[in-house]
Design a protein around this motif. Structure first.
Motif, mmCIF file in Angstrom:
data_model
loop_
_atom_site.group_PDB
_atom_site.id
_atom_site.type_symbol
_atom_site.label_atom_id
_atom_site.label_comp_id
_atom_site.label_asym_id
_atom_site.label_seq_id
_atom_site.Cartn_x
_atom_site.Cartn_y
_atom_site.Cartn_z
ATOM 1 N N ALA A 26 41.049 18.773 2.319
ATOM 2 C CA ALA A 26 42.160 18.215 1.537
ATOM 3 C C ALA A 26 42.997 17.225 2.344
ATOM 4 C CB ALA A 26 43.043 19.345 1.026
ATOM 5 N N GLY A 27 42.694 17.081 3.650
ATOM 6 C CA GLY A 27 43.491 16.201 4.504
ATOM 7 C C GLY A 27 44.850 16.794 4.831
ATOM 8 N N ASN A 28 44.967 18.100 4.743
ATOM 9 C CA ASN A 28 46.217 18.820 4.962
ATOM 10 C C ASN A 28 46.311 19.241 6.430
ATOM 11 O OD1 ASN A 28 48.291 20.694 5.144
ATOM 12 N ND2 ASN A 28 47.626 21.886 3.361
ATOM 13 N N THR A 29 46.886 18.390 7.264
ATOM 14 C CA THR A 29 46.938 18.692 8.698
ATOM 15 C C THR A 29 47.809 19.905 9.002
ATOM 16 O OG1 THR A 29 48.684 17.046 9.013
ATOM 17 C CG2 THR A 29 46.427 16.333 9.425
ATOM 18 N N GLU A 30 48.884 20.107 8.245
ATOM 19 C CA GLU A 30 49.732 21.287 8.462
ATOM 20 C C GLU A 30 48.943 22.567 8.193
ATOM 21 O OE1 GLU A 30 53.360 20.965 6.237
ATOM 22 O OE2 GLU A 30 53.964 19.142 7.281
ATOM 23 N N GLY A 31 48.139 22.558 7.141
ATOM 24 C CA GLY A 31 47.309 23.714 6.820
ATOM 25 C C GLY A 31 46.245 23.964 7.878
ATOM 26 N N MET A 32 45.682 22.880 8.423
ATOM 27 C CA MET A 32 44.684 23.014 9.489
ATOM 28 C C MET A 32 45.314 23.696 10.701
ATOM 29 S SD MET A 32 42.919 19.230 9.154
ATOM 30 C CE MET A 32 42.133 19.268 10.744
ATOM 31 N N VAL A 33 46.476 23.203 11.105
ATOM 32 C CA VAL A 33 47.163 23.748 12.277
ATOM 33 C C VAL A 33 47.535 25.209 12.036
ATOM 34 C CG1 VAL A 33 49.258 23.577 13.689
ATOM 35 C CG2 VAL A 33 47.967 21.520 13.102
ATOM 36 N N ALA A 34 48.017 25.526 10.848
ATOM 37 C CA ALA A 34 48.422 26.900 10.539
ATOM 38 C C ALA A 34 47.248 27.870 10.612
ATOM 39 C CB ALA A 34 49.065 26.948 9.151
ATOM 40 N N ALA A 35 46.045 27.401 10.307
ATOM 41 C CA ALA A 35 44.862 28.275 10.316
ATOM 42 C C ALA A 35 44.237 28.424 11.698
ATOM 43 C CB ALA A 35 43.821 27.750 9.334
ATOM 44 N N MET A 36 44.631 27.546 12.650
ATOM 45 C CA MET A 36 43.996 27.543 13.978
ATOM 46 C C MET A 36 44.559 28.615 14.907
ATOM 47 S SD MET A 36 43.769 23.453 14.750
ATOM 48 C CE MET A 36 43.058 23.664 16.392
ATOM 49 N N ASN A 37 43.694 29.100 15.792
ATOM 50 C CA ASN A 37 44.129 29.955 16.885
ATOM 51 C C ASN A 37 44.694 29.034 17.963
ATOM 52 O OD1 ASN A 37 44.317 31.445 19.284
ATOM 53 N ND2 ASN A 37 42.549 32.703 18.778
ATOM 54 N N PRO A 38 45.971 29.160 18.299
ATOM 55 C CA PRO A 38 46.559 28.237 19.269
ATOM 56 C C PRO A 38 46.101 28.460 20.701
ATOM 57 C CG PRO A 38 48.149 29.901 18.629
ATOM 58 C CD PRO A 38 46.927 30.111 17.773
ATOM 59 N N ASN A 39 45.418 29.566 20.955
ATOM 60 C CA ASN A 39 45.045 29.911 22.327
ATOM 61 C C ASN A 39 43.573 29.700 22.663
ATOM 62 O OD1 ASN A 39 47.722 30.830 22.846
ATOM 63 N ND2 ASN A 39 47.216 32.696 21.746
#
Length: 121
Positions: A26-39
């Motif tokens: 969907a091109g939703n970068t906020e959603g991509m970041v929210a789903a990622m493991n930051p570590n």
């Protein structure tokens, strides 16, 4: 050979991977970041920098359960770039590992619909 697949099948029903891929499509970068493991894997900042000006072109799965995603990026009228990443899940979210980046002396094709419908040969 890898075949294009639906997000739920591709992810083996892993919620963070499905959420990441649906957001990416969907091109939703906020959603991509929210789903990622930051570590683990690529940092959100690194990933978003690499994918600036890109769209998710295809998602592939194979019998071993591995998931790969390919982004197509425009680099001017006559150049393009493809970013290939492995997508997996951990307890804290989707893990994205960029495995390849290729530049081409031809324009990026236009997006033709959801990445899960594309078969790239």
């Amino acid at each position: 050979m890898l075949a294009a697949t639906s997000p739920a099948t591709a992810a083996g029903e892993s919620e963070p991977v499905v959420a990441f891929l649906m957001a990416a499509d969907a091109g939703n970068t906020e959603g991509m970041v929210a789903a990622m493991n930051p570590n683990e894997g690529a940092s959100a900042k690194t990933l978003l920098t690499k994918l600036d000006g890109c769209y998710l072109r295809a998602v592939f799965g194979n019998p071993e359960g591995e998931i790969k995603a390919a982004w197509m990026c425009t680099e001017g009228k006559k150049r393009s770039r493809v970013v290939l990443a492995n997508i997996s899940a951990s307890e804290k979210g989707a893990v994205v590992e960029i495995v390849r980046e290729d530049r081409n002396d031809r324009p990026a094709p236009p997006r033709t619909g959801p990445a899960f419908d594309n078969e790239v040969g």
